[in-house]
Write a protein that holds these residues in place. Structure first.
Motif, PDB file in Angstrom:
ATOM      1  N   LEU A 134       1.087  -1.172  -0.176  1.00 12.09           N
ATOM      2  CA  LEU A 134      -0.008   0.120   0.053  1.00 12.09           C
ATOM      3  C   LEU A 134       0.798   1.389  -0.058  1.00 12.09           C
ATOM      4  N   ALA A 135       0.538   2.405  -0.919  1.00 15.96           N
ATOM      5  CA  ALA A 135       1.334   3.624  -0.869  1.00 15.96           C
ATOM      6  C   ALA A 135       0.205   4.504  -0.630  1.00 15.96           C
ATOM      7  N   GLU A 136      -1.126   4.205  -0.448  1.00 16.75           N
ATOM      8  CA  GLU A 136      -1.958   5.113   0.201  1.00 16.75           C
ATOM      9  C   GLU A 136      -3.201   4.566   1.072  1.00 16.75           C
ATOM     10  N   PRO A 137      -3.680   5.098   2.071  1.00 22.33           N
ATOM     11  CA  PRO A 137      -4.440   4.454   2.991  1.00 22.33           C
ATOM     12  C   PRO A 137      -5.754   3.840   2.558  1.00 22.33           C
ATOM     13  N   MET A 138      -5.949   2.685   2.814  1.00 17.58           N
ATOM     14  CA  MET A 138      -6.950   1.772   2.184  1.00 17.58           C
ATOM     15  C   MET A 138      -7.689   0.945   3.482  1.00 17.58           C
ATOM     16  N   PRO A 139      -8.325   1.416   4.446  1.00 21.25           N
ATOM     17  CA  PRO A 139      -8.689   1.110   5.553  1.00 21.25           C
ATOM     18  C   PRO A 139      -9.804  -0.253   5.453  1.00 21.25           C
ATOM     19  N   GLN A 140     -10.761   0.007   4.177  1.00 22.59           N
ATOM     20  CA  GLN A 140     -11.510  -0.735   3.879  1.00 22.59           C
ATOM     21  C   GLN A 140     -11.193  -2.233   3.578  1.00 22.59           C
ATOM     22  N   LEU A 141      -9.639  -2.366   3.392  1.00 21.09           N
ATOM     23  CA  LEU A 141      -9.061  -3.703   2.865  1.00 21.09           C
ATOM     24  C   LEU A 141      -9.102  -4.794   4.159  1.00 21.09           C
ATOM     25  N   PHE A 142      -9.193  -4.014   5.531  1.00 21.68           N
ATOM     26  CA  PHE A 142      -8.957  -4.924   6.827  1.00 21.68           C
ATOM     27  C   PHE A 142     -10.321  -5.086   7.567  1.00 21.68           C
ATOM     28  N   THR A 143     -11.365  -4.838   7.183  1.00 25.50           N
ATOM     29  CA  THR A 143     -12.535  -4.766   7.859  1.00 25.50           C
ATOM     30  C   THR A 143     -13.443  -5.895   7.265  1.00 25.50           C
ATOM     31  N   ASP A 144     -14.304  -6.432   8.111  1.00 23.61           N
ATOM     32  CA  ASP A 144     -15.190  -7.448   7.679  1.00 23.61           C
ATOM     33  C   ASP A 144     -14.704  -8.558   6.567  1.00 23.61           C
ATOM     34  N   MET A 145     -13.549  -8.782   6.994  1.00 23.96           N
ATOM     35  CA  MET A 145     -12.897 -10.109   6.083  1.00 23.96           C
ATOM     36  C   MET A 145     -12.906 -11.389   6.707  1.00 23.96           C
ATOM     37  N   ALA A 146     -13.109 -12.380   5.827  1.00 21.88           N
ATOM     38  CA  ALA A 146     -13.106 -13.908   6.445  1.00 21.88           C
ATOM     39  C   ALA A 146     -11.824 -14.369   6.319  1.00 21.88           C
ATOM     40  N   TRP A 147     -11.038 -13.773   7.224  1.00 28.74           N
ATOM     41  CA  TRP A 147      -9.718 -14.118   7.201  1.00 28.74           C
ATOM     42  C   TRP A 147      -9.333 -15.609   7.564  1.00 28.74           C
ATOM     43  N   GLY A 148      -8.395 -16.226   6.712  1.00 23.68           N
ATOM     44  CA  GLY A 148      -8.014 -17.699   6.487  1.00 23.68           C
ATOM     45  C   GLY A 148      -9.006 -18.554   5.935  1.00 23.68           C
ATOM     46  N   THR A 149      -9.825 -17.935   4.906  1.00 21.94           N
ATOM     47  CA  THR A 149     -10.557 -18.432   3.946  1.00 21.94           C
ATOM     48  C   THR A 149     -10.169 -18.472   2.559  1.00 21.94           C
ATOM     49  N   ASP A 150     -10.522 -18.960   1.586  1.00 20.06           N
ATOM     50  CA  ASP A 150     -10.236 -19.099   0.058  1.00 20.06           C
ATOM     51  C   ASP A 150     -11.078 -17.734  -0.420  1.00 20.06           C
ATOM     52  N   ALA A 151     -11.746 -17.063   0.449  1.00 16.04           N
ATOM     53  CA  ALA A 151     -12.576 -15.730  -0.092  1.00 16.04           C
ATOM     54  C   ALA A 151     -11.820 -14.433  -0.021  1.00 16.04           C
ATOM     55  N   VAL A 152     -10.556 -14.513   0.782  1.00 15.37           N
ATOM     56  CA  VAL A 152      -9.914 -13.301   1.104  1.00 15.37           C
ATOM     57  C   VAL A 152      -9.423 -12.583  -0.315  1.00 15.37           C
ATOM     58  N   LEU A 153      -8.714 -13.229  -1.225  1.00 13.33           N
ATOM     59  CA  LEU A 153      -8.311 -12.684  -2.191  1.00 13.33           C
ATOM     60  C   LEU A 153      -9.455 -11.953  -3.034  1.00 13.33           C
ATOM     61  N   ALA A 154     -10.441 -12.536  -3.268  1.00 15.57           N
ATOM     62  CA  ALA A 154     -11.551 -12.263  -4.188  1.00 15.57           C
ATOM     63  C   ALA A 154     -12.019 -10.969  -3.530  1.00 15.57           C
ATOM     64  N   ALA A 155     -12.465 -10.966  -2.108  1.00 17.34           N
ATOM     65  CA  ALA A 155     -13.047  -9.763  -1.260  1.00 17.34           C
ATOM     66  C   ALA A 155     -11.993  -8.678  -1.442  1.00 17.34           C
ATOM     67  N   THR A 156     -10.593  -9.004  -1.394  1.00 17.36           N
ATOM     68  CA  THR A 156      -9.769  -7.879  -1.342  1.00 17.36           C
ATOM     69  C   THR A 156      -9.677  -7.233  -2.735  1.00 17.36           C
ATOM     70  N   LEU A 157      -9.627  -8.163  -3.731  1.00 13.39           N
ATOM     71  CA  LEU A 157      -9.735  -7.557  -5.209  1.00 13.39           C
ATOM     72  C   LEU A 157     -10.604  -6.775  -5.265  1.00 13.39           C
ATOM     73  N   ALA A 158     -11.767  -6.902  -4.822  1.00 11.00           N
ATOM     74  CA  ALA A 158     -13.142  -6.006  -5.190  1.00 11.00           C
ATOM     75  C   ALA A 158     -12.849  -4.902  -4.380  1.00 11.00           C
ATOM     76  N   ARG A 159     -12.065  -4.632  -3.422  1.00 10.71           N
ATOM     77  CA  ARG A 159     -12.212  -3.357  -2.819  1.00 10.71           C
ATOM     78  C   ARG A 159     -10.748  -2.559  -3.161  1.00 10.71           C
ATOM     79  N   LEU A 160     -10.102  -3.140  -3.723  1.00  8.14           N
ATOM     80  CA  LEU A 160      -8.795  -2.397  -4.377  1.00  8.14           C
ATOM     81  C   LEU A 160      -9.207  -1.618  -5.587  1.00  8.14           C
ATOM     82  N   PRO A 161      -8.364  -0.755  -5.910  1.00 11.82           N
ATOM     83  CA  PRO A 161      -8.856   0.261  -6.977  1.00 11.82           C
ATOM     84  C   PRO A 161      -8.762  -0.560  -8.291  1.00 11.82           C
ATOM     85  N   PRO A 162      -9.211  -0.491  -9.239  1.00 19.82           N
ATOM     86  CA  PRO A 162      -9.023  -1.035 -10.646  1.00 19.82           C
ATOM     87  C   PRO A 162      -7.828  -0.856 -11.225  1.00 19.82           C
TER      88      PRO A 162
END
Length: 185
Positions: A134-162
């Protein structure tokens, strides 16, 4: 630019617990020790500043063990809370110690990507990620995440800038099934 390496003290019964059925408590802790030492050496070989984000022992023990001056206790909370606190100081590459295939060029590629983008991600084969830069603040990447599951990448990609750069997909070592990929360890 710094690499914040998340790791725990290699105590039997508390480190790499999902590997205990295959390796026993001490074997899992010993493997974690080797993986952490290997990751520290890789970060140093990449020429990047290293900060250890520790848990399980006093930061001074990590300094003595790993020879790294910058050691900060991870603090309380779930993984999202701990990552979020670390990402308060930017730019940063957030990294775990369980990626046996990690090479200096992976980290240099992440740093280069982050020099021209607000974020960079290294997908993990299990549906998570092995690196988040990260070079800019993106707190949305760290809340309401199902840590330790195979859904983390998809959920993170959906929250990252295009258009966020993606690095090579690497495999982490978390389960007894993962051990077959790394017989040398």
């Amino acid at each position: 630019m710094r690499v914040a390496l998340f790791t725990r003290w290699p105590e039997a019964g508390k480190a790499k617990t999902r590997l205990i059925p295959a390796l026993g408590p001490q074997g899992a802790a010993d493997l974690h020790r080797r993986l952490t030492e290997r990751t520290v050496a890789t970060v140093k070989a990449a020429g990047l500043a290293l900060e250890i984000r520790s848990t399980g022992a006093d930061p001074a023990r990590f300094r003595d063990w790993l020879g790294v001056e910058s050691v900060v206790d991870q603090g309380e909370g779930d993984l999202g809370d701990r990552l979020s606190r670390t990402a308060e100081t930017l730019p940063v590459l957030l990294l775990g110690a369980d990626i046996p295939g990690l090479l200096p060029q992976h980290l240099r590629a992440a740093a280069a990507a982050l020099a021209t983008a607000p974020a960079v991600i290294g997908p993990a084969a299990d549906g998570g990620y092995w690196l988040l830069g990260l070079a800019e603040p993106m707190p949305q990447l760290f809340t309401d995440m199902a840590w330790g599951t195979d859904a983390v990448l998809a959920a993170t990609l959906a929250r990252l800038p295009p258009g966020t750069p993606r690095l090579e997909t690497l495999s982490d070592l978390d389960t007894p099934e993962d051990l077959a990929r790394w017989p040398g360890l």
